[in-house]
Design a protein around this motif. Structure first.
Motif, mmCIF file in Angstrom:
data_model
loop_
_atom_site.group_PDB
_atom_site.id
_atom_site.type_symbol
_atom_site.label_atom_id
_atom_site.label_comp_id
_atom_site.label_asym_id
_atom_site.label_seq_id
_atom_site.Cartn_x
_atom_site.Cartn_y
_atom_site.Cartn_z
ATOM 1 N N ALA A 10 5.104 -12.793 32.413
ATOM 2 C CA ALA A 10 6.037 -11.654 32.392
ATOM 3 C C ALA A 10 7.374 -12.082 32.970
ATOM 4 N N PRO A 11 8.465 -11.508 32.472
ATOM 5 C CA PRO A 11 9.758 -11.782 33.103
ATOM 6 C C PRO A 11 9.907 -10.951 34.372
ATOM 7 N N ALA A 12 10.734 -11.420 35.304
ATOM 8 C CA ALA A 12 10.898 -10.715 36.581
ATOM 9 C C ALA A 12 11.445 -9.307 36.378
ATOM 10 N N SER A 13 12.194 -9.092 35.297
ATOM 11 C CA SER A 13 12.747 -7.752 35.044
ATOM 12 C C SER A 13 11.639 -6.716 34.897
ATOM 13 N N HIS A 14 10.433 -7.149 34.533
ATOM 14 C CA HIS A 14 9.350 -6.218 34.253
ATOM 15 C C HIS A 14 8.262 -6.229 35.336
ATOM 16 N N LEU A 15 8.578 -6.783 36.506
ATOM 17 C CA LEU A 15 7.548 -6.903 37.539
ATOM 18 C C LEU A 15 6.952 -5.554 37.939
ATOM 19 N N ALA A 16 7.815 -4.548 38.100
ATOM 20 C CA ALA A 16 7.282 -3.242 38.518
ATOM 21 C C ALA A 16 6.340 -2.693 37.448
ATOM 22 N N ARG A 17 6.693 -2.946 36.191
ATOM 23 C CA ARG A 17 5.869 -2.406 35.099
ATOM 24 C C ARG A 17 4.534 -3.112 34.967
ATOM 25 N N SER A 73 -3.750 -8.972 25.658
ATOM 26 C CA SER A 73 -2.843 -7.913 25.218
ATOM 27 C C SER A 73 -1.393 -8.392 25.216
ATOM 28 N N VAL A 74 -0.656 -7.957 24.195
ATOM 29 C CA VAL A 74 0.797 -8.222 24.157
ATOM 30 C C VAL A 74 1.561 -6.897 24.317
ATOM 31 N N GLU A 75 0.865 -5.889 24.837
ATOM 32 C CA GLU A 75 1.491 -4.587 25.037
ATOM 33 C C GLU A 75 2.666 -4.729 26.007
ATOM 34 N N GLY A 76 3.739 -4.028 25.739
ATOM 35 C CA GLY A 76 4.911 -4.130 26.618
ATOM 36 C C GLY A 76 6.045 -4.887 25.954
ATOM 37 N N ASN A 77 5.748 -5.573 24.828
ATOM 38 C CA ASN A 77 6.820 -6.239 24.078
ATOM 39 C C ASN A 77 7.406 -5.244 23.086
ATOM 40 N N SER A 86 14.059 -11.080 23.253
ATOM 41 C CA SER A 86 14.322 -12.032 22.159
ATOM 42 C C SER A 86 13.071 -12.799 21.734
ATOM 43 N N ARG A 87 11.927 -12.587 22.413
ATOM 44 C CA ARG A 87 10.670 -13.326 22.171
ATOM 45 C C ARG A 87 10.706 -14.725 22.779
ATOM 46 N N ALA A 88 11.768 -15.045 23.552
ATOM 47 C CA ALA A 88 11.788 -16.365 24.184
ATOM 48 C C ALA A 88 10.750 -16.420 25.304
ATOM 49 N N PHE A 89 10.458 -15.276 25.907
ATOM 50 C CA PHE A 89 9.455 -15.239 26.965
ATOM 51 C C PHE A 89 8.687 -13.921 26.850
ATOM 52 N N PRO A 90 7.747 -13.847 25.895
ATOM 53 C CA PRO A 90 7.045 -12.575 25.689
ATOM 54 C C PRO A 90 6.116 -12.243 26.858
ATOM 55 N N LEU A 91 5.812 -10.977 26.950
ATOM 56 C CA LEU A 91 4.895 -10.512 27.996
ATOM 57 C C LEU A 91 3.477 -10.544 27.416
ATOM 58 N N TRP A 92 2.569 -11.141 28.103
ATOM 59 C CA TRP A 92 1.166 -11.071 27.671
ATOM 60 C C TRP A 92 0.238 -11.230 28.852
ATOM 61 N N VAL A 93 -0.961 -10.735 28.684
ATOM 62 C CA VAL A 93 -1.940 -10.834 29.770
ATOM 63 C C VAL A 93 -3.304 -11.155 29.197
ATOM 64 N N SER A 119 11.088 2.627 23.290
ATOM 65 C CA SER A 119 9.878 1.849 23.579
ATOM 66 C C SER A 119 8.738 2.738 24.069
ATOM 67 N N SER A 120 8.886 4.063 23.939
ATOM 68 C CA SER A 120 7.837 5.036 24.285
ATOM 69 C C SER A 120 7.428 4.960 25.752
ATOM 70 N N CYS A 121 8.407 4.768 26.641
ATOM 71 C CA CYS A 121 8.044 4.602 28.055
ATOM 72 C C CYS A 121 7.732 5.931 28.734
ATOM 73 N N ASN A 122 8.050 7.050 28.101
ATOM 74 C CA ASN A 122 7.683 8.377 28.601
ATOM 75 C C ASN A 122 8.651 8.972 29.614
ATOM 76 N N GLU A 123 9.645 8.208 30.042
ATOM 77 C CA GLU A 123 10.525 8.700 31.115
ATOM 78 C C GLU A 123 11.203 10.017 30.728
#
Ligand code: SF4
Length: 727
Positions: free
Chosen positions: A398-405, A468-472, A447-454, A657-661
């Protein structure tokens, strides 16, 4: 001629440094709106604190929103909301590049706001801010997105997990120590020494000293047969007490404060492994001691059975080991020697309970030869994939921008009873280049240079539950598409849908500026195509067109910038990697798509066979609706996308991105469409304050509040100021 020159640049690059994008301060067009990041609400700064359930990590904006939600919708509530927003802005500004306590930042922001506030402002500023401060955690640390964020955040959650485990195991050990010591005390009390006249007198206390003949009592009691503990058992109990008391793995309630404990955080895999193997005999002895002590306290330890059983017991049978502290290792790919990275794979494959933060500050060093990075031979994402191949390692990228998520994923990894790898791109390279790390990290994901996956081996029996690649954004597409609105040379407002590709991300790197060449409008020609279109065409060795990127200068002027083959090849590589991940995550799976295509072909053949057997009914009118439908489609495809006025409130629904906020703020004003993307359903169901708040909370900045529609709504002037960055 122009095409030939451009083709030469595409094939051979690269321009002399400084003649390209640097001089013009160009940014990819889709990032231009984030130039003033501090004015936009986003996930940083992050607040680290202890909540009721343990350590928490939340964006300051989310904490304030939750607190403000409880305030009444009246004049006082609105005043507090306004002041909270100002505090948030000041703290965001002051926390840049910082790790600081919330209290310090709060006081600093309070002093700045007090200095700039007019005495005519209603309500006491001091009292309001004190009230707001009480709504936030009393003790908390605030971190900005930067090189320190991943390690601070992970350590915070890791410490909570270790404290939870230590508390459980500590209680278990303390209980056993009490039980073992009681056994010894009871044994001693029944021994000759324990029944001496003096010990009996001491045990009765001074009040009874003259009431009894302790000497006769002692003679009487010692004459009875003594049924004390056998010496071998007594010795074993003493040994167990010693092992339990002298352990240095975690603190217990009965330990003295000065007890020296082992260190479990490391910055080297080799050192962590050395410490692990050195401590292993003591770990095993302690785990066995816990199990043996339990049998002793219950009175069920049988030497003839258990002595040999415990001698032969393997490490996997020692259940208490699961509660022992995990080793936390920080590795920075850009700084770690290559040997460390190989050691990492060795440590992960050994199945030890280690948790590794693999931090990547620079995703792009491999593009330039001779960059001098020690780990240059291995790409960071290769390490994560190698770990994935091991099968029983928890892996999160995950990128640091998404750590809280992804904090829930991080917690799961920390609780996983085996090795875990957290591969985080900090974006920190951006700071030295004057571009916020948060944006670098977010752009890498987008940009898909560093996708989020778990990958969580404990999540279920199959890949569908584990990976899962959820969150991209838009996982079904190669690249996410975004609306770009701009003014053309004739000052006409235009809208265009463009893709955000790895070339946009790479264009942020000044080291690659020689691979970018701005082209003045009078040199544009029709054999120039956007990068995404070029990538779709799968460029041949000698392409018939050249790719360009849309970039914006500091005066907000749009430029076409040619890019070289090297950047295109890099984008192709990222796309391949993305396709592979997507398939693993069950999105656009090629096996499923092939099976569906075969089913469809079989169904169409069956349909054709049936219609060949059925004589046709002559009904020429039936064709009309088909034609009409085609005509309608063509019209709608060709219809120009509407040009929006900045006064009109709207959402760029296709980017949602359907984040619900926004839905959480007002689910009648904002609704999801059939693709689960938000749109404004009913403006009259909400207030201008709500749409402004939603715009501030929307991480993608795609809610545009427009102008107020109800002139009687309070605080309109202030709300319009807040809305400005989103118009
Ligand atoms: S529009 Fe709403 S749901 Fe969509 S990203 Fe923005 S805040 Fe989230």
């Amino acid at each position: 001629m122009r095409f030939q020159e451009d083709l030469t640049f595409y094939l051979n690059g690269k321009m002399a440094s400084g003649t390209g994008t640097e001089a013009l301060e160009l940014l990819p067009a889709l990032l231009a709106r984030y130039r003033r990041l501090e004015a936009l609400r986003h996930d940083y700064p992050l607040v680290l604190f202890r909540g009721e359930e343990g350590p928490e990590m939340r964006p300051l904006s989310a904490l304030l929103d939750d607190a403000l939600e409880k305030l009444p919708r009246d004049e006082e509530g609105d005043r507090l909301r306004y002041r909270a927003r100002r505090m948030e802005q000041e703290i965001r500004k002051n926390s840049r590049d910082q790790v600081e306590s919330l209290s310090t930042l709060w006081e600093q922001a309070q002093a700045e706001i007090a200095g700039s506030s007019s005495s005519r402002e209603p309500g006491s500023l001091k009292e309001d801010l004190a009230r707001l401060r009480e709504m936030l955690p009393a003790v908390a640390q605030v971190i900005d997105c930067g090189p320190q964020a991943p390690s601070r955040a992970l350590k915070h959650l890791w410490e909570g997990e270790q404290a939870r485990k230590a508390a459980r195991l500590g209680r278990r050990i303390d209980r056993l120590l009490m039980g073992l010591e009681n056994l010894l005390r009871a044994d001693e009390a029944a021994s000759a020494a324990g029944l001496s006249a003096n010990r009996l007198r001491e045990s009765m206390g001074p009040g009874f000293a003259s009431e009894f003949d302790f000497k006769s009592m002692s003679q009487l009691l010692t004459a009875l047969p003594h049924t004390g503990l056998p010496e071998s058992r007594r010795e074993r109990i003493r040994q167990l007490i010693h092992t339990l008391k002298s352990q240095r793995f975690f603190p217990t309630a009965l330990d003295s404060k000065e007890k020296s404990l082992y260190e479990f955080t490391f910055t080297s895999c080799a050192e962590a492994l050395r410490a692990y193997y050195q401590r292993l005999p003591r770990m095993i002895a302690l785990a066995k001691a816990i199990l043996m002590a339990e049998l002793e306290v219950e009175g069920t330890y049988r030497e003839d059975v258990h002595d040999s059983l415990f001698r032969q017991m393997g490490i996997s049978e020692l259940e208490p080991l699961q509660e022992f502290p995990d080793y936390l290792i920080y590795l920075n790919v850009s700084q770690a020697p290559v040997g460390e990275l190989f050691k990492l794979i060795e440590a992960l494959s050994a199945g030890l309970s280690i948790k590794v933060l693999l931090q990547i500050d620079d995703l792009r060093y491999h593009l330039e030869s001779g960059n001098g990075h020690p780990g240059g031979g291995i790409r960071s994402e290769q390490l994560a994939r190698m770990a994935l191949g091991l099968g029983d390692v928890f892996v999160l990228q995950a990128p640091a921008s998404h750590l809280a998520r992804v904090s829930e994923h991080v917690r799961r990894g920390l609780r996983y009873p085996g090795p875990a790898l957290f591969c985080v791109y900090s974006g920190a390279q951006g700071r030295s280049e004057g571009f916020p790390p948060y944006l670098m990290a977010a752009a890498a994901l987008e940009s898909r240079a560093f996708p989020l996956w778990v990958y969580d081996p404990a999540a279920g029996p199959d890949w569908a539950s584990r990976f899962s690649v959820e969150g991209n954004p838009r996982p079904e597409q190669d690249w996410p598409m975004h609306q770009l609105t701009y003014e053309d040379a004739e000052h006409q407002r235009r809208q265009e849908e463009i893709a955000f590709t790895p070339v946009d991300f790479l264009a942020l790197d000044p080291r690659l500026s020689g691979h970018l060449s701005p082209v003045p409008p009078d040199r544009w020609h029709d054999r120039m195509v956007p990068v995404a279109v070029f990538l779709e065409e799968e460029a041949e060795d000698l392409p018939q067109r050249v790719p360009y990127l849309l970039m914006v200068d500091s005066q907000d002027r749009l430029h076409r910038v040619l890019v070289t083959r090297k950047l295109i090849q890099e984008a192709q590589r990222y796309r391949e990697h993305w396709h592979a991940l997507r398939e693993l995550g069950g999105v656009c799976n090629s096996f499923v798509e092939r099976a569906v295509a075969e089913e469809r072909r079989a169904w169409e053949e069956e349909l054709a066979r049936q219609s060949a057997e059925t004589p046709p009914e002559v009904e020429s009118e039936q064709e009309a609706p088909v034609e009409a439908a085609v005509a309608e489609e063509t019209v709608s495809e060709e219809a120009p996308s509407p040009t929006r006025s900045p006064d009109e409130p709207y959402i760029e629904t296709e980017r949602c991105s359907s984040c619900n906020e926004c839905i959480q703020i007002n689910d009648r004003m904002f609704r999801y469409n059939e693709n689960k993307q938000a749109y404004i359903a009913d403006l009259s169901a909400g207030t201008y304050e709500e749409i402004v708040r939603a715009a501030e909370r929307c991480q993608l900045a795609i809610i545009h509040p427009g102008k107020p529609w109800n002139p009687d709504e309070p605080n309109l002037e202030e709300l319009m100021k807040r809305a400005e960055p989103f118009l």
